[in-house]
Design a protein around this motif. Structure first.
Motif, PDB file in Angstrom:
ATOM      1  N   VAL A  33       0.771  -0.682  -0.295  1.00  9.47           N
ATOM      2  CA  VAL A  33      -0.252   0.006  -0.112  1.00  9.47           C
ATOM      3  C   VAL A  33       1.197   1.084  -0.337  1.00  9.47           C
ATOM      4  N   ILE A  97       3.229  -1.181   4.347  1.00 14.87           N
ATOM      5  CA  ILE A  97       2.153   0.384   3.715  1.00 14.87           C
ATOM      6  C   ILE A  97       3.990   0.262   3.372  1.00 14.87           C
ATOM      7  N   ALA A 107       0.730   5.691   8.503  1.00 13.32           N
ATOM      8  CA  ALA A 107       1.031   4.321   7.712  1.00 13.32           C
ATOM      9  C   ALA A 107       1.481   4.126   9.470  1.00 13.32           C
ATOM     10  N   VAL A 115      -1.082  -5.898   8.271  1.00 12.86           N
ATOM     11  CA  VAL A 115      -0.025  -5.339   8.121  1.00 12.86           C
ATOM     12  C   VAL A 115       2.117  -5.665   8.893  1.00 12.86           C
TER      13      VAL A 115
END
Length: 251
Positions: A33, A97, A107, A115
């Motif tokens: 991301v 991220i 983030a 994550v």
């Protein structure tokens, strides 16, 4: 993007704070991301997918920049909105991220359990002393962007209020790379390009965190341009780490 397999699509997720938009592809692969910063152009990193073909890349702009604002439009709702979007669209997908500037703060604040890695570019943790931020309201395009600057950075025309995000490091539990510029913040002065917004105190705090590796790169706040090759090396390493994550097989 020229390859049909890499054409971006827009994903929209309704959240309690308003719609969250993401751009990218979804082929079921581990996910990178990109969380961009204030005033990022709409096309920023829209070809990163070609550089990282083994993962799916999606891009996230700060709400009010190329997408609707959230209510209220502050770091808490932005991070919760992105968390909701990731858990809705990509549940159990190993994720890294790549956050730039204000996007690095987003983030740090995301709580989605998938994550596994963070790559943070210039993650300034405090704002009141970061004098280059004080001029940003002059280039805000509308009231929504001015609200974002005030809520997240504490800057408005003729007004400055401290925002302190050091507490985000308290819950950081995934391997993190922080990329900071070598050009020091220092005192207000005329400079050809924005200096680093990560001052000595914030830099020391990052360096002492057990999950953070800090790398100083050429340039100031815009190390993503000044040290592009080094930047891509760290992002590619994070992508490789989530591909190899043993939890992927049981997710």
């Amino acid at each position: 993007m020229t390859d049909a397999a890499n054409v971006e699509q827009r994903f929209e997720v309704e959240t309690p704070f308003g719609p969250v938009w993401l751009w990218g592809r979804d082929t079921g692969r581990p996910l990178v991301v990109v969380a961009t910063g204030a005033f990022a152009e709409s096309w920023v990193y829209d070809r990163l997918q070609l550089t990282l073909p083994a993962v799916d890349v999606v891009r996230f702009h700060l709400p009010s920049n190329h997408c609707p604002p959230l209510t209220p439009n502050n770091l808490g709702t932005i991070s919760r909105g992105l968390t909701t979007a990731l858990q809705t669209l990509f549940p159990n997908r190993p994720t890294a991220i790549f956050g730039l500037s204000t996007g690095a703060l987003v983030a740090l604040a995301v709580t989605a359990p998938q994550v596994r890695r963070l790559v943070l570019v210039e993650p300034f943790l405090r704002t009141a002393h970061a004098w280059p931020l004080h001029d940003l309201p002059r280039i805000a395009r509308d009231e929504a962007q001015r609200e974002l600057l005030w809520n997240v950075l504490g800057v408005a025309e003729g007004k400055i209020e401290a925002r302190d995000y050091r507490h985000l490091l308290d819950r950081l539990s995934v391997p993190t790379v922080a990329l900071v510029g070598r050009t020091p913040l220092g005192e207000r002065r005329r400079v050809p390009a924005m200096p680093s917004l990560v001052d000595g105190a914030d830099r020391a705090l990052l360096q002492t965190h057990p999950m953070v590796h800090v790398f100083e790169l050429e340039g100031g706040h815009d190390v993503a341009t000044e040290s592009l090759g080094e930047l891509f090396r760290h992002v590619a390493h994070a992508a490789g780490a989530i591909i190899a994550d043993p939890r992927r097989a049981t997710s």
